[in-house]
Design a protein around this motif. Structure first.
Motif, short mmCIF file in Angstrom:
data_model
loop_
_atom_site.label_atom_id
_atom_site.label_comp_id
_atom_site.label_asym_id
_atom_site.label_seq_id
_atom_site.Cartn_x
_atom_site.Cartn_y
_atom_site.Cartn_z
N PRO A 131 127.48 78.77 66.29
CA PRO A 131 128.87 78.30 66.16
C PRO A 131 129.76 79.30 65.44
O PRO A 131 129.27 80.17 64.70
N ASN A 188 133.06 75.01 66.21
CA ASN A 188 132.67 74.43 67.50
C ASN A 188 131.27 73.82 67.51
O ASN A 188 130.68 73.64 68.58
N LYS A 193 129.67 70.46 67.22
CA LYS A 193 130.15 69.08 67.26
C LYS A 193 129.39 68.20 66.27
O LYS A 193 128.22 68.44 65.97
#
Length: 515
Positions: free
Chosen positions: A143, A323, A325
């Motif tokens: 990420p 990013n 989640k």
């Protein structure tokens, strides 16, 4: 988990595993069996089978960054130097990223990130600390962090350094953490704190603080016995601590007005730690940040960018987003220290959804869903001698809170394989939790039981401390609906051996003008 071992001294190996399990392992029961198997070689973890309806497994909560990852994070020669998502089998996200069981990478929100060759090698190496660490990541394949303004436009430059600059200028930032977004500002800046209070419409309620390490806490709080251990624990909760007078760091008096305590936590993710390092580079004063949930009062904490920009846009100036989640929202836990031990005020991140053992005395015969109260609510699932608590939800009088309640309940019933045959709620006829309990009991085809508020409090203490009746309990809790239809308050209740009860003392009733 099934472990197949071959060779000499197998029984000694079994006993040593039970007596000295890995640091974060919790062994609830075990069986030893001798069986004929083909000759095996090496050490392997075989891919999990499909999670069947008979399987019941524990889900680890999210964990504070470990000492080894922290060291690597600030080692310039390490390939994860200043990487905000460093983790290993001893730390990092767990509950907040799990979509389904069994706990494999493809069943988490990390499934979108394909491991690079280096991460693959670490993941497959039994001698590596990241062997089968499902959230494993690095700057090459993992990420990424971005800094955006309140309209979602990206701010050019290094995100965490720019975020630190903005905080020192009095700006309010939404920061994506493990279980949701926080609202952060400089805790020594009166104007920034006042503006945050005004935006959240939170005039007096204390705000939580975050610091880099325990040494910073010592400069504005007293540390009673047990506090340091709790602050540094794998759960890393908010700890309620007495204010130090005078403080060595000028924390704003607006943080907790007319209150002798402050709620403080230490940075528990690599992202937070890097942010504090950048703050120290820019300012000589020890940094202290307000770190409160990104939501309006008692709404669920925001967990994704869509929610943040639709529900919480008025609350912040900039947002530090990434990013990876969040599958399961989870607010910070809150504890206070009593005689050196942590006493739970709000059970959530770092603790949920680990089961609580209640012992044979309070054995739950029928799988049960306990709804909790109406304010600051959380639910629990009980079966046998285990109770699985759900995350902190907040007040149940909004549609968003009910959606959160239902989604968290759906996941935990699926994972725990506890299908409620009984739903237990408060005695009050008009609580939101009671109306929801009635709907859920109908959908589960379960019996509905209503329990008096203060009696429930005393039973919970009896279960926690394994106290057999008869017990005289003093429930000095707030108001609750009484069996006579009146508002009860401070109650003295006698609980018998068979758990039947009667009220033996109370404060005198007050007449209310409304009747």
């Amino acid at each position: 988990m099934i472990i197949i071992v071959q060779g000499k001294n197998i029984k000694r190996f079994y006993r040593s595993i039970i007596k000295n399990p890995p640091p974060l392992a919790i062994i609830t029961n075990s069986k030893f069996r001798i069986k004929q198997e083909k000759q095996l070689s090496g050490f392997k973890i075989i891919p999990s089978k499909t999670f069947s309806s008979r399987n019941r497994t524990q889900i680890l909560p999210d964990l504070n960054i470990c000492a080894q990852c922290r060291k690597e994070l600030f080692t310039a020669s390490d390939r994860r130097f200043l990487y905000p998502f460093i983790n290993c089998t001893h730390c990092g996200p767990r509950y907040s990223i799990i979509i389904n069981l069994p706990y494999d990478r493809k069943q988490t929100t990390m499934k979108q990130f394909v491991m690079c060759p280096d991460c693959k090698n670490e993941y497959a190496d039994p001698n590596n600390r990241r062997f089968h660490a499902e959230p494993i990541a690095c700057p090459v394949c993992g990420p990424e962090v971005r800094l955006v303004d309140k309209n979602g436009k990206e701010v050019p430059g290094e995100p965490l350094l720019n975020a630190a600059r903005l905080l020192l200028k009095g700006k309010i930032l939404a920061i994506k953490g493990l279980g949701g977004f926080h609202l952060a500002c400089d805790a020594t800046d009166n104007q920034a704190v006042a503006r945050l209070r005004q935006k959240k419409a939170r005039s007096r309620k204390p705000l939580a603080l975050m610091v880099e390490a325990v040494n910073a806490v010592r400069q504005f709080c007293q540390l009673p016995r047990g506090a340091v251990k709790t602050l540094r624990s794998p759960a890393a909760p908010i700890v309620l601590l007495p204010k130090k007078i005078p403080p060595l760091i000028p924390v704003s008096p607006l943080i907790a007005p007319d209150n002798g305590s402050l709620g403080v936590m230490c940075a528990y993710t690599p992202l937070h730690l890097i942010l504090f390092q950048k703050l120290r580079e820019l300012c000589p004063q020890t940094p202290v940040l307000v770190m409160t949930s990104a939501n309006f009062s008692e709404e669920p904490i925001a967990i994704d960018e869509t929610e943040l920009f639709s529900r919480c846009r008025p609350l912040f100036d900039y947002a530090l987003i990434h990013n990876r989640k969040i599958a399961n929202r989870c607010d910070d836990s809150v504890v206070q220290i009593d005689s050196g031990n942590p006493l739970m005020v709000r059970r959530s991140r770092g603790y949920v959804p680990q089961p609580l053992k209640i012992g044979p005395m309070f054995h739950v015969k029928h799988p049960t869903l306990a709804m909790g109260a109406d304010g600051k609510t959380c639910f629990a699932l009980g079966s046998g001698e285990a109770v699985i608590p759900g995350p902190h939800i907040g007040d149940l009088d909004s549609a968003e809170s009910e959606i959160f309640f239902r989604s968290a309940l759906k996941r935990l019933t699926e994972w725990s394989k506890i299908k409620p045959g009984r739903v237990v709620c408060d005695l009050h006829p008009d609580y939101s939790s009671v109306r929801l309990a009635e709907k859920l009991a109908k959908s589960y085809r379960a019996k509905l039981a209503r329990v008096q508020h203060h009696y429930a409090h005393i039973l919970s203490v009896m279960a926690e401390y394994q106290l057999p009746g008869p017990v005289i309990g003093l429930a000095a809790d707030g108001t609750g609906y009484g069996i006579d239809g009146a508002i009860w308050g401070c109650e003295i209740i006698l609980v018998n051996k068979d758990l039947s009860w009667r009220r033996v003392g109370n404060l005198k009733y007050l007449h209310h003008r409304a009747g």
